[in-house]
Design a protein around this motif. Structure first.
Motif, PDB file in Angstrom:
ATOM      1  N   GLU A 109      68.244  22.021  27.762  1.00  0.00           N
ATOM      2  CA  GLU A 109      69.606  22.092  28.284  1.00  0.00           C
ATOM      3  C   GLU A 109      69.665  22.694  29.692  1.00  0.00           C
ATOM      4  O   GLU A 109      70.589  22.428  30.442  1.00  0.00           O
ATOM      5  N   THR A 110      68.684  23.485  30.036  1.00  0.00           N
ATOM      6  CA  THR A 110      68.709  24.054  31.385  1.00  0.00           C
ATOM      7  C   THR A 110      67.582  23.492  32.244  1.00  0.00           C
ATOM      8  O   THR A 110      67.425  23.857  33.390  1.00  0.00           O
ATOM      9  N   SER A 111      66.790  22.616  31.649  1.00  0.00           N
ATOM     10  CA  SER A 111      65.649  22.075  32.359  1.00  0.00           C
ATOM     11  C   SER A 111      66.058  20.805  33.100  1.00  0.00           C
ATOM     12  O   SER A 111      66.725  19.949  32.540  1.00  0.00           O
ATOM     13  N   ILE A 112      65.672  20.739  34.348  1.00  0.00           N
ATOM     14  CA  ILE A 112      66.090  19.596  35.155  1.00  0.00           C
ATOM     15  C   ILE A 112      64.875  18.769  35.542  1.00  0.00           C
ATOM     16  O   ILE A 112      63.878  19.295  36.014  1.00  0.00           O
TER      17      ILE A 112
ATOM     18  N   GLY B 240      50.108  14.020  34.431  1.00  0.00           N
ATOM     19  CA  GLY B 240      51.359  13.458  33.941  1.00  0.00           C
ATOM     20  C   GLY B 240      52.347  13.213  35.048  1.00  0.00           C
ATOM     21  O   GLY B 240      52.036  12.531  36.020  1.00  0.00           O
ATOM     22  N   THR B 241      53.519  13.822  34.913  1.00  0.00           N
ATOM     23  CA  THR B 241      54.589  13.495  35.839  1.00  0.00           C
ATOM     24  C   THR B 241      54.932  14.696  36.708  1.00  0.00           C
ATOM     25  O   THR B 241      54.441  15.790  36.495  1.00  0.00           O
ATOM     26  N   LEU B 242      55.782  14.452  37.673  1.00  0.00           N
ATOM     27  CA  LEU B 242      56.160  15.519  38.594  1.00  0.00           C
ATOM     28  C   LEU B 242      57.304  16.362  38.051  1.00  0.00           C
ATOM     29  O   LEU B 242      58.159  15.873  37.336  1.00  0.00           O
ATOM     30  N   HIS B 243      57.298  17.623  38.427  1.00  0.00           N
ATOM     31  CA  HIS B 243      58.414  18.489  38.064  1.00  0.00           C
ATOM     32  C   HIS B 243      59.092  18.995  39.329  1.00  0.00           C
ATOM     33  O   HIS B 243      58.710  18.612  40.436  1.00  0.00           O
ATOM     34  N   LEU B 244      60.064  19.879  39.142  1.00  0.00           N
ATOM     35  CA  LEU B 244      60.841  20.331  40.298  1.00  0.00           C
ATOM     36  C   LEU B 244      60.004  21.083  41.326  1.00  0.00           C
ATOM     37  O   LEU B 244      60.313  21.075  42.505  1.00  0.00           O
ATOM     38  N   GLY B 245      58.959  21.736  40.870  1.00  0.00           N
ATOM     39  CA  GLY B 245      58.072  22.421  41.813  1.00  0.00           C
ATOM     40  C   GLY B 245      57.496  21.427  42.804  1.00  0.00           C
ATOM     41  O   GLY B 245      57.448  21.685  44.007  1.00  0.00           O
ATOM     42  N   HIS B 246      57.088  20.282  42.290  1.00  0.00           N
ATOM     43  CA  HIS B 246      56.584  19.241  43.177  1.00  0.00           C
ATOM     44  C   HIS B 246      57.684  18.746  44.107  1.00  0.00           C
ATOM     45  O   HIS B 246      57.463  18.530  45.292  1.00  0.00           O
ATOM     46  N   ALA B 247      58.871  18.562  43.526  1.00  0.00           N
ATOM     47  CA  ALA B 247      59.990  18.059  44.312  1.00  0.00           C
ATOM     48  C   ALA B 247      60.286  19.000  45.473  1.00  0.00           C
ATOM     49  O   ALA B 247      60.529  18.568  46.608  1.00  0.00           O
ATOM     50  N   SER B 248      60.225  20.295  45.183  1.00  0.00           N
ATOM     51  CA  SER B 248      60.481  21.286  46.215  1.00  0.00           C
ATOM     52  C   SER B 248      59.419  21.220  47.311  1.00  0.00           C
ATOM     53  O   SER B 248      59.709  21.229  48.502  1.00  0.00           O
ATOM     54  N   MET B 249      58.178  21.121  46.870  1.00  0.00           N
ATOM     55  CA  MET B 249      57.065  20.995  47.811  1.00  0.00           C
ATOM     56  C   MET B 249      57.239  19.755  48.696  1.00  0.00           C
ATOM     57  O   MET B 249      57.092  19.820  49.914  1.00  0.00           O
ATOM     58  N   LEU B 250      57.609  18.647  48.061  1.00  0.00           N
ATOM     59  CA  LEU B 250      57.761  17.401  48.813  1.00  0.00           C
ATOM     60  C   LEU B 250      58.908  17.509  49.813  1.00  0.00           C
ATOM     61  O   LEU B 250      58.804  17.049  50.952  1.00  0.00           O
TER      62      LEU B 250
ATOM     63  N   LEU C 139      58.974  29.707  42.981  1.00  0.00           N
ATOM     64  CA  LEU C 139      59.111  28.878  41.783  1.00  0.00           C
ATOM     65  C   LEU C 139      60.553  28.432  41.623  1.00  0.00           C
ATOM     66  O   LEU C 139      61.462  29.131  42.036  1.00  0.00           O
ATOM     67  N   ILE C 140      60.714  27.274  41.024  1.00  0.00           N
ATOM     68  CA  ILE C 140      62.063  26.811  40.719  1.00  0.00           C
ATOM     69  C   ILE C 140      62.373  27.252  39.287  1.00  0.00           C
ATOM     70  O   ILE C 140      61.639  26.944  38.365  1.00  0.00           O
ATOM     71  N   ARG C 141      63.456  27.972  39.169  1.00  0.00           N
ATOM     72  CA  ARG C 141      63.814  28.474  37.843  1.00  0.00           C
ATOM     73  C   ARG C 141      65.123  27.846  37.377  1.00  0.00           C
ATOM     74  O   ARG C 141      65.828  27.237  38.174  1.00  0.00           O
ATOM     75  N   ASP C 142      65.439  28.035  36.128  1.00  0.00           N
ATOM     76  CA  ASP C 142      66.680  27.446  35.626  1.00  0.00           C
ATOM     77  C   ASP C 142      67.852  28.384  35.888  1.00  0.00           C
ATOM     78  O   ASP C 142      67.704  29.419  36.531  1.00  0.00           O
ATOM     79  N   ILE C 143      68.998  28.005  35.386  1.00  0.00           N
ATOM     80  CA  ILE C 143      70.215  28.741  35.709  1.00  0.00           C
ATOM     81  C   ILE C 143      70.132  30.193  35.257  1.00  0.00           C
ATOM     82  O   ILE C 143      70.761  31.080  35.825  1.00  0.00           O
ATOM     83  N   ASP C 144      69.316  30.466  34.226  1.00  0.00           N
ATOM     84  CA  ASP C 144      69.174  31.840  33.729  1.00  0.00           C
ATOM     85  C   ASP C 144      68.040  32.588  34.422  1.00  0.00           C
ATOM     86  O   ASP C 144      67.712  33.708  34.043  1.00  0.00           O
ATOM     87  N   GLY C 145      67.434  31.940  35.405  1.00  0.00           N
ATOM     88  CA  GLY C 145      66.352  32.595  36.117  1.00  0.00           C
ATOM     89  C   GLY C 145      65.031  32.520  35.386  1.00  0.00           C
ATOM     90  O   GLY C 145      64.083  33.203  35.724  1.00  0.00           O
ATOM     91  N   GLU C 146      64.978  31.678  34.365  1.00  0.00           N
ATOM     92  CA  GLU C 146      63.730  31.547  33.629  1.00  0.00           C
ATOM     93  C   GLU C 146      63.000  30.286  34.030  1.00  0.00           C
ATOM     94  O   GLU C 146      63.583  29.363  34.577  1.00  0.00           O
ATOM     95  N   LYS C 147      61.713  30.299  33.745  1.00  0.00           N
ATOM     96  CA  LYS C 147      60.912  29.122  34.034  1.00  0.00           C
ATOM     97  C   LYS C 147      61.449  27.944  33.238  1.00  0.00           C
ATOM     98  O   LYS C 147      61.745  28.074  32.060  1.00  0.00           O
ATOM     99  N   MET C 148      61.554  26.798  33.903  1.00  0.00           N
ATOM    100  CA  MET C 148      62.038  25.636  33.168  1.00  0.00           C
ATOM    101  C   MET C 148      60.953  25.187  32.207  1.00  0.00           C
ATOM    102  O   MET C 148      59.780  25.149  32.550  1.00  0.00           O
ATOM    103  N   SER C 149      61.354  24.857  31.011  1.00  0.00           N
ATOM    104  CA  SER C 149      60.356  24.385  30.076  1.00  0.00           C
ATOM    105  C   SER C 149      60.957  23.337  29.170  1.00  0.00           C
ATOM    106  O   SER C 149      62.169  23.259  29.012  1.00  0.00           O
ATOM    107  N   LYS C 150      60.059  22.546  28.591  1.00  0.00           N
ATOM    108  CA  LYS C 150      60.537  21.459  27.745  1.00  0.00           C
ATOM    109  C   LYS C 150      61.230  21.991  26.509  1.00  0.00           C
ATOM    110  O   LYS C 150      62.008  21.294  25.878  1.00  0.00           O
ATOM    111  N   SER C 151      60.953  23.265  26.176  1.00  0.00           N
ATOM    112  CA  SER C 151      61.579  23.810  24.981  1.00  0.00           C
ATOM    113  C   SER C 151      63.032  24.214  25.244  1.00  0.00           C
ATOM    114  O   SER C 151      63.749  24.569  24.333  1.00  0.00           O
ATOM    115  N   LYS C 152      63.428  24.187  26.511  1.00  0.00           N
ATOM    116  CA  LYS C 152      64.826  24.507  26.833  1.00  0.00           C
ATOM    117  C   LYS C 152      65.442  23.342  27.602  1.00  0.00           C
ATOM    118  O   LYS C 152      65.751  23.473  28.783  1.00  0.00           O
TER     119      LYS C 152
END
Length: 1077
Positions: A736-739, A50-60, A721-734
């Motif tokens: 509002e904090t997922s970038i 599929g598509t890239l996420h922030l982990g990829h962005a960080s790696m790049l 790992l890139i986490r969200d503002i609450d220190g949790e893994k970013m996920s599509k279910s959240k």
RNA sequence: GGGUGGCUAGCUCAGCUGGUUAGAGCACUUCGUUUACACCGAAGGGGUCGUAGGUUCGAAUCCUAUGCCACCCACCA
């Protein structure tokens, strides 16, 4: 020059990237630096799911930073892009898609049709990924783009598989594996995750035992009960067999003693289900216990489970518990038992361990490879993989992950590499097609020696005839077989009397021809021949010690090897010679083991463990199940051969990534040599997330050292790992904090996204990311833009010669000193992989020294074109690896011969670094801040001019020469410097207030009478208090003899200087306070 | 059960080969359109560096315990 007031990344980024790429600046061949030191990275290939996420962005961002830095330093730099076919993951995505769209499963398609659907999907993903990767500014050499499933990589995979097969490292085996009933495939050990659950713990009555289990349904597959060898309670039971009542009648178990059993847990006795538990399987292997498979690949009970057959394991559990309760076999049930379930890491389905025929890589087998430095003197894959990291040939950053790596590698078990899915590299093994050839093998009927319990294997010494019972049993069997419609043309039989007689009975019934066959004789019993045959007697003990018997002939006993060779040669022969005949075999116990195991993937030991039928019993074997098998890179004639239907674990091809990416597009598949390989391998750095250190990093090391005799990379940089503002893994279910990196980049610019992933991100540590953070870096990028805008619009000649810089004023000398310190430090930090700190230092310099001070001064002091342009160019160069777009955009206004991306990394000019100058400038800064302070305290707007006097006891001249600067920055009409003798105080002038004391003296600001005495006293008193506190601390420290004696001289000196300075300040402050009274 | 990382200002994090009065960003307070930038500038408030011991002249930094939080590994049925 017209430059936009604010930088707008959206307008510039794409154009800049296209321009770099068009000019071939990412391609080392265009730059033509062959011969220069190489610096190479292969991109960890994103999955085509599929598509890239922030982990990829960080790696790049991190990898691009390294590549750009090294490129600017003149290295022969290569960064190879690519994507990973990600077998199971991608197949799952496509399966889900076709199910959602058309309610179809892959089994509604032909294999090839389904695969072309997946291939289409993968192509689309690749295009998406490419675009996203470009957006991030990644300076990848696209001309070398690779895919783990393209032609070159496929050739390489086949070749390596063949190599490993030839070296005996890859083998097919019937072993217990982790099976996902949903994905319908095996999983490697590290593809399992554990899920904490509450489950029931059943205490069941189990013959003479009571034992606990969470899976009562597996009782149907139990073949043993295990206890700890030191457990006194069960000591006398070990080695004995018991009949256990069960829901399908009684069954036999053997009691074994094994260290794996914890005597303190439960009753200290464990039921052993070797077919469906990895632990139990290992125990069964250690004690030669039978493996009984009762659960199939769909997670359902098999046909051998009587009335439970066809139920899922959960249904069976309930049904069996109910039945056991009715039978009074359940003692009690603990609810809420904490249990860790093994689940599939892809789909979270509960994993069912089951025995299955699979391909494995033997990581423990020692091999010798003469052309490979690591294996020259004999070593296993595991040993070499450990050695290269231990010896420092591969350095892992941060170092603590080396420990993790060792721990994992040391405990590595055989790697199961076959997967029962369609998408992936098909296993390059072909089987000869052959017609089914069913034969029946029968053990002879009861013979006199059986009756008398005597061992007999020496036909020349003594041979026994059948008993009456033996004859009768065989005759009955023959009748039964006839009734069932079986026919036999030929009966091959061992030439012992008991087998010959058995054969004759069958032959008469079926009108079959008898052919005596020596190779079917009983296993040689050596010196035990003629002795008493008792279970666990001396003969059994020796033979059942498989390790001792396997290759050797203790006390004249014929070895397993010898037995296997003769029986198998016989079977091979009849398969070839009598393909159209109905064949029966009559033989003895041990040869029947071999027949039982013929053509299976069992190891010798497992074949031995299969056991043999009792006297007068028969087994049916399809001899065609032993197929001629070749491992080859070729495609064979499909009329004669069929390819293994399994595919390879995706990490097999990924494990070859560091070098298969360096093979030419038209690679002939001959050997792993190429110009790029010579030039760029081993790669310099592998940069990836710490979460795939086992999946990928370890496997690349294992595979590459074996294939090439080279490490795949010299350094491993692991990001978090890139986490969200609450220190949790970013996920599509959240959401509002997922970038999403794309959204963020489009909003704030990709430079800002990069910076937010680089600064504050250190190796091995997770970071949190949120909008405000990216926004603050967007602000910085804009600041950088405006710094350039100011410089470009204020210098008279942007092409001024910047070669030989001379600092005229204190500010010039100061900024040159600071800037060269910065160059030195940033270069050092980047070399140490400390990208975050390097970025912070750059930002601090750019913003708080260059912009806040030097540019302000440049508005006053003129003729700074050379210095300004020089610093601008070099600052842009140093920022370039961090924020390539904005720096290149600015650079395009500088009238430069070449692009910033390929310009040189700035050299540190140490001569400019001057501590004395920096100290002097500190004084000017302090005076300035002092005056600004007064403005702030007394709310004097800058529109209102004021006057100031500085009283110092030295350096008056220096200050005076900078008075224009101070005057302008702080908006003074008058600035007077007064020199007073050391030790005397300058009386506070009427109408003035103190702007603070500094190292050389005090600054006074004229408030033209508006002095608020009490406010002023309060302010000074506060300053005095804190200063006295500090001073008393210092004095205490310095009066401590131990301190003066032990601390290094320079530290003590510095403290003494501070003490002196503070004392002077205290005196001065006290005098000022006194004046105010 | 074994192991790793974190705990520093309201929030996010630097600093940790021991030695300036512990820093930054964001947030907060006050002031400010001074001809690069309000995506800005000036000034400011705010922390006994998780806890308890120890080593040392000196500890956020080293050692030992310990408490939370997170993660990894492992065969407790």
């Amino acid at each position: 020059m017209e430059i936009d007031k604010a930088y707008s990344p959206q307008e510039k980024e794409e154009k800049i990237y296209t321009d770099w790429q068009k000019k071939g600046l990412f391609n080392p061949d265009t730059l033509n630096r062959k011969g220069a030191k190489a610096f190479s990275i292969v991109l960890p290939p994103p999955n085509v799911t599929g598509t890239l996420h922030l982990g990829h962005a960080s790696m790049l961002a991190i990898e691009d930073l390294m590549i750009r830095y090294k490129r600017m330093q003149g290295f022969d730099t290569l960064w190879v892009p690519g994507t990973d076919h990600a077998a199971i993951a991608t197949q799952n995505v496509v399966e889900k898609k076709i199910y959602n769209e058309a309610k179809k499963t892959r089994h509604d398609f032909e294999r090839d049709d389904f695969l072309s659907l997946v291939a289409d999907f993968a192509e689309k993903s690749k295009e998406t990924i490419r675009n996203q990767v470009r957006k991030m500014g990644s300076s990848l050499d696209w001309s070398r783009e690779a895919y783990t499933l393209d032609e070159v990589r496929s050739k390489a995979v086949k070749k390596v598989f063949k190599m490993m097969s030839d070296d005996g490292l890859v083998y097919r085996g019937y072993r217990i594996v982790n099976w996902c009933p949903r994905c319908h495939t095996t999983l490697a050990d590290d593809e399992i995750v554990y899920k904490e659950t509450k489950s029931k713990l059943y205490w069941i009555k189990y013959g003479p035992f009571v034992l606990a289990t969470t899976r009562p349904e597996t009782k149907l597959g139990d073949t043993a009960v295990a206890v700890n060898p030191g457990d006194e309670r069960y000591k006398d039971m070990v080695g004995k067999k018991y009949m256990i009542p069960g829901v399908l009648g009684e069954f036999e178990i053997t009691v074994i003693a094994d260290e794996a059993v914890d005597p303190v847990f439960g009753s200290g006795a464990v039921k052993v289900t070797p077919g469906h538990s990895v632990v139990d399987y290992d125990m069964a292997m250690r004690h030669h216990i039978k493996v009984k498979k009762i659960i199939d690949e769909d997670g359902r009970m098999m046909a051998n489970c009587g009335k439970y057959a066809g139920m899922t394991t959960f249904e069976a559990r309930e049904a069996i518990v109910k039945d056991m309760q009715a039978m009074g076999l359940i003692e009690k049930i603990d609810e809420d038992y904490d249990n860790k379930l093994s689940v599939c890491y892809r789909c979270k389905t509960i994993v069912e361990p089951l025995p299955s025929s699979q391909w494995f890589i033997d990581v423990n087998k020692k091999i010798i490879k003469k052309d490979n430095k690591y294996f020259k003197n004999g070593a296993s894959l595991k040993e070499v993989s450990l050695k290269v990291v231990r010896d420092g040939e591969i350095k892992i950053i941060p170092e603590r992950f080396e420990k993790t790596y060792f721990q994992w590698m040391e405990n590595l078990r055989p790697w199961c590499i076959s997967r029962q899915i369609w998408f992936g590299h098909r296993i390059p093994v072909w089987y000869k097609k052959q017609k089914s050839f069913l034969v029946m093998a029968s053990r002879h009927g009861e013979a006199k020696n059986n009756h008398e319990k005597l061992l007999n294997s020496d036909i020349n010494y003594r041979s026994y005839t059948l008993t009456e019972k033996g004859r009768a049993d065989i005759a009955a069997d023959a009748e039964r077989l006839k009734r069932e419609g079986h026919k036999f043309d030929i009966i091959f039989t061992s030439d012992f009397e008991r087998t010959m007689q058995t054969a004759k009975v069958f032959a008469e019934a079926f009108k079959a021809e008898i052919i005596p066959e020596k190779r079917l004789r009983e296993v040689g019993m050596g010196e035990f021949d003629g002795q008493e045959d008792v279970p666990e007697g001396p003969f059994d003990q020796l033979r059942n010690n498989f390790e001792g018997w396997h290759h050797n002939s203790p006390k004249g006993i014929e070895s397993f090897d010898s037995l296997k060779i003769r029986v198998e040669s016989f079977l091979n022969e009849i398969k070839a010679k009598y393909p159209d005949k109905k064949v029966m075999i009559v033989t003895h116990g041990d040869p029947l083991r071999i027949i039982n195991g013929y053509g299976t993937d069992f190891s010798d030991e497992e074949i031995f463990n299969l056991g043999f039928p009792g006297v007068g019993e028969q087994i049916w074997i399809d001899l065609a199940r032993k197929k001629e098998r070749v491992v080859t890179e070729e495609v064979l004639d499909s009329s004669e051969w069929e390819q293994d239907s399994d595919t390879l674990d995706t990490w097999f091809s990924a494990g070859l990534w560091s070098f298969t990416t360096l093979l030419p597009k038209d690679w002939d598949g001959k050997d792993f040599k190429s110009a790029d390989m010579k030039r760029f391998h081993p790669t310099t750095v592998l940069e990836t997330g710490y979460d795939i250190i086992f999946f990928w990093v370890a496997r690349m090391i294992l595979m590459t050292t074996y294939v090439l005799g080279e490490v795949p990379f010299e350094n491993v940089y692991l990001h978090g790992l890139i986490r969200d503002i609450d220190g949790e893994k970013m996920s599509k279910s959240k959401p509002e904090t997922s970038i999403d990196p794309l959204d963020a980049g489009n909003k704030y610019g990709f430079d800002a996204v990069r910076l937010s992933l680089l600064i504050g991100n250190s190796a091995g540590n997770d970071i949190r990311l949120y909008d405000e953070k990216i926004e603050s870096y967007r602000n910085f990028v804009n600041k950088l833009w405006n710094v350039a805008r100011f410089i470009l619009t204020s210098v008279s000649d942007i092409s001024v010669d910047t070669k030989n810089l001379v600092g005229d004023t204190l500010a010039d000398k100061w900024i040159l000193s600071r800037f060269n310190t910065l160059k030195r430090e940033v270069t050092r930090l980047l070399d140490e992989y400390n990208f975050s700190l390097a970025g912070e230092m750059l930002r601090d310099f750019t913003w708080y020294e260059l912009a806040d001070w030097y540019l302000e001064i440049a508005k006053v002091e003129k003729n700074k074109d050379a210095i300004l342009m020089s610093i601008l160019k070099e600052v842009l160069a140093m920022w370039h690896p961090f924020v390539p777009f904005v720096t290149e955009a600015i650079w395009s206004n500088l009238n430069q011969p070449e692009q910033l991306i390929v310009s040189a990394w700035p050299e540190t000019q140490k001569d400019f670094i001057d501590e004395k100058i920096e100290k002097q400038f500190e004084v000017i800064k302090q005076i300035t801040v002092g005056i600004r302070n007064v403005r702030a305290e007394y709310n004097i707007p800058y529109s209102k001019d004021i006057e100031a006097i500085v009283a110092v006891n030295s350096d008056a001249e220096m200050i005076e020469s900078n008075q224009d600067v101070v005057k302008r920055i702080t908006r003074l009409t008058e600035f007077k410097v007064v020199e007073v003798a050391k030790g005397t105080e300058y009386p506070q002038p009427e109408g003035y207030v103190s702007g603070g004391t500094f190292s050389l003296g005090t600054v006074f600001v004229n408030l033209s009478g508006a002095v608020d005495l009490s406010k002023e006293r309060e302010r000074l008193q506060k300053e005095l208090d804190s200063l006295e506190k500090y001073l008393s601390g210092l004095e205490k420290k310095l009066s401590n003899d131990e301190y003066v004696k032990n601390a290094p001289a320079n530290i003590v000196e510095a403290d003494k200087a501070r003490q002196l300075e503070s004392q002077e300040k205290v005196t001065s402050l006290k005098a000022q306070i006194a004046e105010l009274k």
